[in-house]
Every structure is written in structure tokens, then in C-alpha cells.
Design a protein around this motif. Structure first.
Motif, PDB file in Angstrom:
ATOM      1  N   ASP A 181      16.084  10.000  -1.380  1.00  0.00           N
ATOM      2  CA  ASP A 181      15.638   8.650  -1.005  1.00  0.00           C
ATOM      3  C   ASP A 181      14.206   8.657  -0.486  1.00  0.00           C
ATOM      4  O   ASP A 181      13.420   7.765  -0.808  1.00  0.00           O
ATOM      5  CB  ASP A 181      16.573   8.053   0.053  1.00  0.00           C
ATOM      6  N   LYS A 182      13.859   9.665   0.307  1.00  0.00           N
ATOM      7  CA  LYS A 182      12.483   9.755   0.815  1.00  0.00           C
ATOM      8  C   LYS A 182      11.507  10.057  -0.313  1.00  0.00           C
ATOM      9  O   LYS A 182      10.398   9.533  -0.337  1.00  0.00           O
ATOM     10  CB  LYS A 182      12.385  10.816   1.909  1.00  0.00           C
ATOM     11  N   LEU A 183      11.911  10.899  -1.241  1.00  0.00           N
ATOM     12  CA  LEU A 183      11.059  11.216  -2.381  1.00  0.00           C
ATOM     13  C   LEU A 183      10.822   9.969  -3.234  1.00  0.00           C
ATOM     14  O   LEU A 183       9.702   9.677  -3.641  1.00  0.00           O
ATOM     15  CB  LEU A 183      11.686  12.329  -3.222  1.00  0.00           C
ATOM     16  N   ARG A 184      11.881   9.197  -3.478  1.00  0.00           N
ATOM     17  CA  ARG A 184      11.756   7.964  -4.247  1.00  0.00           C
ATOM     18  C   ARG A 184      10.809   6.988  -3.552  1.00  0.00           C
ATOM     19  O   ARG A 184       9.944   6.379  -4.183  1.00  0.00           O
ATOM     20  CB  ARG A 184      13.120   7.319  -4.451  1.00  0.00           C
ATOM     21  N   ALA A 185      10.942   6.857  -2.226  1.00  0.00           N
ATOM     22  CA  ALA A 185      10.064   5.958  -1.465  1.00  0.00           C
ATOM     23  C   ALA A 185       8.613   6.418  -1.557  1.00  0.00           C
ATOM     24  O   ALA A 185       7.705   5.596  -1.730  1.00  0.00           O
ATOM     25  CB  ALA A 185      10.516   5.895  -0.008  1.00  0.00           C
ATOM     26  N   ALA A 186       8.385   7.726  -1.461  1.00  0.00           N
ATOM     27  CA  ALA A 186       7.021   8.257  -1.552  1.00  0.00           C
ATOM     28  C   ALA A 186       6.425   7.986  -2.932  1.00  0.00           C
ATOM     29  O   ALA A 186       5.243   7.635  -3.053  1.00  0.00           O
ATOM     30  CB  ALA A 186       7.008   9.747  -1.246  1.00  0.00           C
ATOM     31  N   ILE A 187       7.233   8.104  -3.974  1.00  0.00           N
ATOM     32  CA  ILE A 187       6.761   7.846  -5.331  1.00  0.00           C
ATOM     33  C   ILE A 187       6.389   6.375  -5.493  1.00  0.00           C
ATOM     34  O   ILE A 187       5.362   6.043  -6.093  1.00  0.00           O
ATOM     35  CB  ILE A 187       7.823   8.275  -6.370  1.00  0.00           C
ATOM     36  N   VAL A 188       7.205   5.483  -4.935  1.00  0.00           N
ATOM     37  CA  VAL A 188       6.911   4.045  -5.014  1.00  0.00           C
ATOM     38  C   VAL A 188       5.618   3.724  -4.278  1.00  0.00           C
ATOM     39  O   VAL A 188       4.756   3.000  -4.781  1.00  0.00           O
ATOM     40  CB  VAL A 188       8.092   3.218  -4.467  1.00  0.00           C
ATOM     41  N   VAL A 189       5.469   4.261  -3.066  1.00  0.00           N
ATOM     42  CA  VAL A 189       4.255   4.014  -2.285  1.00  0.00           C
ATOM     43  C   VAL A 189       3.032   4.530  -3.042  1.00  0.00           C
ATOM     44  O   VAL A 189       2.012   3.839  -3.152  1.00  0.00           O
ATOM     45  CB  VAL A 189       4.353   4.648  -0.883  1.00  0.00           C
ATOM     46  N   TYR A 190       3.122   5.726  -3.576  1.00  0.00           N
ATOM     47  CA  TYR A 190       2.017   6.294  -4.343  1.00  0.00           C
ATOM     48  C   TYR A 190       1.682   5.404  -5.541  1.00  0.00           C
ATOM     49  O   TYR A 190       0.515   5.139  -5.819  1.00  0.00           O
ATOM     50  CB  TYR A 190       2.372   7.706  -4.806  1.00  0.00           C
ATOM     51  N   GLY A 191       2.692   4.947  -6.255  1.00  0.00           N
ATOM     52  CA  GLY A 191       2.463   4.096  -7.416  1.00  0.00           C
ATOM     53  C   GLY A 191       1.796   2.778  -7.050  1.00  0.00           C
ATOM     54  O   GLY A 191       0.886   2.319  -7.746  1.00  0.00           O
ATOM     55  N   VAL A 192       2.229   2.175  -5.952  1.00  0.00           N
ATOM     56  CA  VAL A 192       1.626   0.911  -5.516  1.00  0.00           C
ATOM     57  C   VAL A 192       0.177   1.131  -5.106  1.00  0.00           C
ATOM     58  O   VAL A 192      -0.718   0.354  -5.483  1.00  0.00           O
ATOM     59  CB  VAL A 192       2.449   0.285  -4.371  1.00  0.00           C
ATOM     60  N   VAL A 193      -0.081   2.175  -4.330  1.00  0.00           N
ATOM     61  CA  VAL A 193      -1.447   2.456  -3.881  1.00  0.00           C
ATOM     62  C   VAL A 193      -2.362   2.721  -5.084  1.00  0.00           C
ATOM     63  O   VAL A 193      -3.459   2.166  -5.175  1.00  0.00           O
ATOM     64  CB  VAL A 193      -1.478   3.640  -2.887  1.00  0.00           C
ATOM     65  N   MET A 194      -1.919   3.549  -6.013  1.00  0.00           N
ATOM     66  CA  MET A 194      -2.743   3.842  -7.187  1.00  0.00           C
ATOM     67  C   MET A 194      -2.961   2.599  -8.044  1.00  0.00           C
ATOM     68  O   MET A 194      -4.053   2.393  -8.584  1.00  0.00           O
ATOM     69  CB  MET A 194      -2.116   4.963  -8.022  1.00  0.00           C
ATOM     70  N   SER A 195      -1.952   1.760  -8.172  1.00  0.00           N
ATOM     71  CA  SER A 195      -2.109   0.518  -8.936  1.00  0.00           C
ATOM     72  C   SER A 195      -3.156  -0.380  -8.300  1.00  0.00           C
ATOM     73  O   SER A 195      -3.986  -0.979  -9.000  1.00  0.00           O
ATOM     74  CB  SER A 195      -0.772  -0.224  -9.019  1.00  0.00           C
ATOM     75  N   CYS A 196      -3.133  -0.475  -6.982  1.00  0.00           N
ATOM     76  CA  CYS A 196      -4.121  -1.292  -6.273  1.00  0.00           C
ATOM     77  C   CYS A 196      -5.531  -0.729  -6.453  1.00  0.00           C
ATOM     78  O   CYS A 196      -6.477  -1.484  -6.709  1.00  0.00           O
ATOM     79  CB  CYS A 196      -3.775  -1.383  -4.785  1.00  0.00           C
ATOM     80  N   ILE A 197      -5.660   0.578  -6.341  1.00  0.00           N
ATOM     81  CA  ILE A 197      -6.980   1.206  -6.503  1.00  0.00           C
ATOM     82  C   ILE A 197      -7.504   0.985  -7.920  1.00  0.00           C
ATOM     83  O   ILE A 197      -8.666   0.600  -8.115  1.00  0.00           O
ATOM     84  CB  ILE A 197      -6.910   2.708  -6.175  1.00  0.00           C
ATOM     85  N   LEU A 198      -6.666   1.197  -8.916  1.00  0.00           N
ATOM     86  CA  LEU A 198      -7.108   1.032 -10.306  1.00  0.00           C
ATOM     87  C   LEU A 198      -7.406  -0.431 -10.627  1.00  0.00           C
ATOM     88  O   LEU A 198      -8.363  -0.718 -11.354  1.00  0.00           O
ATOM     89  CB  LEU A 198      -6.056   1.594 -11.264  1.00  0.00           C
ATOM     90  N   ALA A 199      -6.613  -1.350 -10.086  1.00  0.00           N
ATOM     91  CA  ALA A 199      -6.882  -2.774 -10.298  1.00  0.00           C
ATOM     92  C   ALA A 199      -8.206  -3.157  -9.648  1.00  0.00           C
ATOM     93  O   ALA A 199      -9.013  -3.889 -10.232  1.00  0.00           O
ATOM     94  CB  ALA A 199      -5.744  -3.621  -9.745  1.00  0.00           C
ATOM     95  N   TYR A 200      -8.456  -2.655  -8.460  1.00  0.00           N
ATOM     96  CA  TYR A 200      -9.706  -2.947  -7.766  1.00  0.00           C
ATOM     97  C   TYR A 200     -10.902  -2.435  -8.576  1.00  0.00           C
ATOM     98  O   TYR A 200     -11.886  -3.130  -8.778  1.00  0.00           O
ATOM     99  CB  TYR A 200      -9.695  -2.309  -6.377  1.00  0.00           C
ATOM    100  N   LYS A 201     -10.792  -1.198  -9.080  1.00  0.00           N
ATOM    101  CA  LYS A 201     -11.880  -0.630  -9.876  1.00  0.00           C
ATOM    102  C   LYS A 201     -12.084  -1.388 -11.182  1.00  0.00           C
ATOM    103  O   LYS A 201     -13.197  -1.513 -11.664  1.00  0.00           O
ATOM    104  CB  LYS A 201     -11.602   0.848 -10.177  1.00  0.00           C
ATOM    105  N   ALA A 202     -11.014  -1.893 -11.755  1.00  0.00           N
ATOM    106  CA  ALA A 202     -11.113  -2.620 -13.028  1.00  0.00           C
ATOM    107  C   ALA A 202     -11.792  -3.973 -12.856  1.00  0.00           C
ATOM    108  O   ALA A 202     -12.459  -4.446 -13.777  1.00  0.00           O
ATOM    109  CB  ALA A 202      -9.732  -2.789 -13.640  1.00  0.00           C
ATOM    110  N   TYR A 203     -11.616  -4.579 -11.705  1.00  0.00           N
ATOM    111  CA  TYR A 203     -12.134  -5.929 -11.510  1.00  0.00           C
ATOM    112  C   TYR A 203     -13.393  -5.984 -10.658  1.00  0.00           C
ATOM    113  O   TYR A 203     -13.836  -7.057 -10.308  1.00  0.00           O
ATOM    114  CB  TYR A 203     -11.043  -6.816 -10.912  1.00  0.00           C
ATOM    115  N   THR A 204     -13.963  -4.834 -10.315  1.00  0.00           N
ATOM    116  CA  THR A 204     -15.220  -4.846  -9.548  1.00  0.00           C
ATOM    117  C   THR A 204     -16.329  -4.194 -10.339  1.00  0.00           C
ATOM    118  O   THR A 204     -16.169  -3.565 -11.311  1.00  0.00           O
ATOM    119  CB  THR A 204     -15.072  -4.123  -8.199  1.00  0.00           C
TER     120      THR A 204
END
Length: 91
Positions: free
Chosen positions: A68-91
């Protein structure tokens, strides 16, 4: 994410399935690249050795974590990376 939704297994079994699917996909791609003469064999060999070692080490290490902790860490990582990539794509 798709395995989490559609495969009734724990995260470690899903990870093993993902690994075997990746092996199959890479074998098919490697055959195609070899037929077309697009492989630089010394570099490909180094990448293959690194991928095998990394996959083995990561697979063994992931079993030591609570699923469960591993799954949560993967979700957090995915959300953070998605935000970073979206920010880079639109700036």
C-alpha cells in the motif's frame, strides 16, 4: 494504472506481469531493429546488461516495501511528474 484497475493481483504480481510484458515487447522490437540493421551491438549489449541488473535489483527491492505504501509512493511520483511535465509544456 491499468493493471491496478483491471488486474486482480497485488502490486508485486502486477509489477512482475509488467516486466514480462516489457520483455516480450522489447524482443519483438529488437528483432525488427536487427532485421533492419539498426542495432549498434556494443551499446545494445551494455544497455541489455544494465536493464537486466536494474530490473532484478528493483524487483528484489520492491518486495521489501509495504504494497500500500509503495502504491501511494508511485501515485505521488506520477502526479508530481505529470505536473512538472505539464508546466514545462505550457511555459
Amino acid at each position: 494504472a491499468a493493471f491496478g484497475l483491471f488486474v486482480d493481483a497485488d502490486i508485486h504480481e502486477q509489477n512482475a506481469l509488467k516486466g514480462w510484458l516489457a520483455v516480450g515487447i522489447n524482443v519483438v522490437a529488437s528483432i525488427q531493429f536487427a532485421v533492419l540493421g539498426l542495432i549498434r551491438y556494443p551499446e545494445a549489449g551494455a544497455l541489455m546488461v544494465g536493464a537486466i541488473i536494474g530490473g532484478y535489483v528493483a524487483g528484489r527491492a520492491s518486495k521489501k516495501f509495504n504494497a500500500d505504501k509503495l502504491r501511494a509512493a508511485i501515485v505521488v511520483y506520477g502526479v508530481v511528474m505529470s505536473c512538472i511535465l505539464a508546466y514545462k509544456a505550457y511555459t
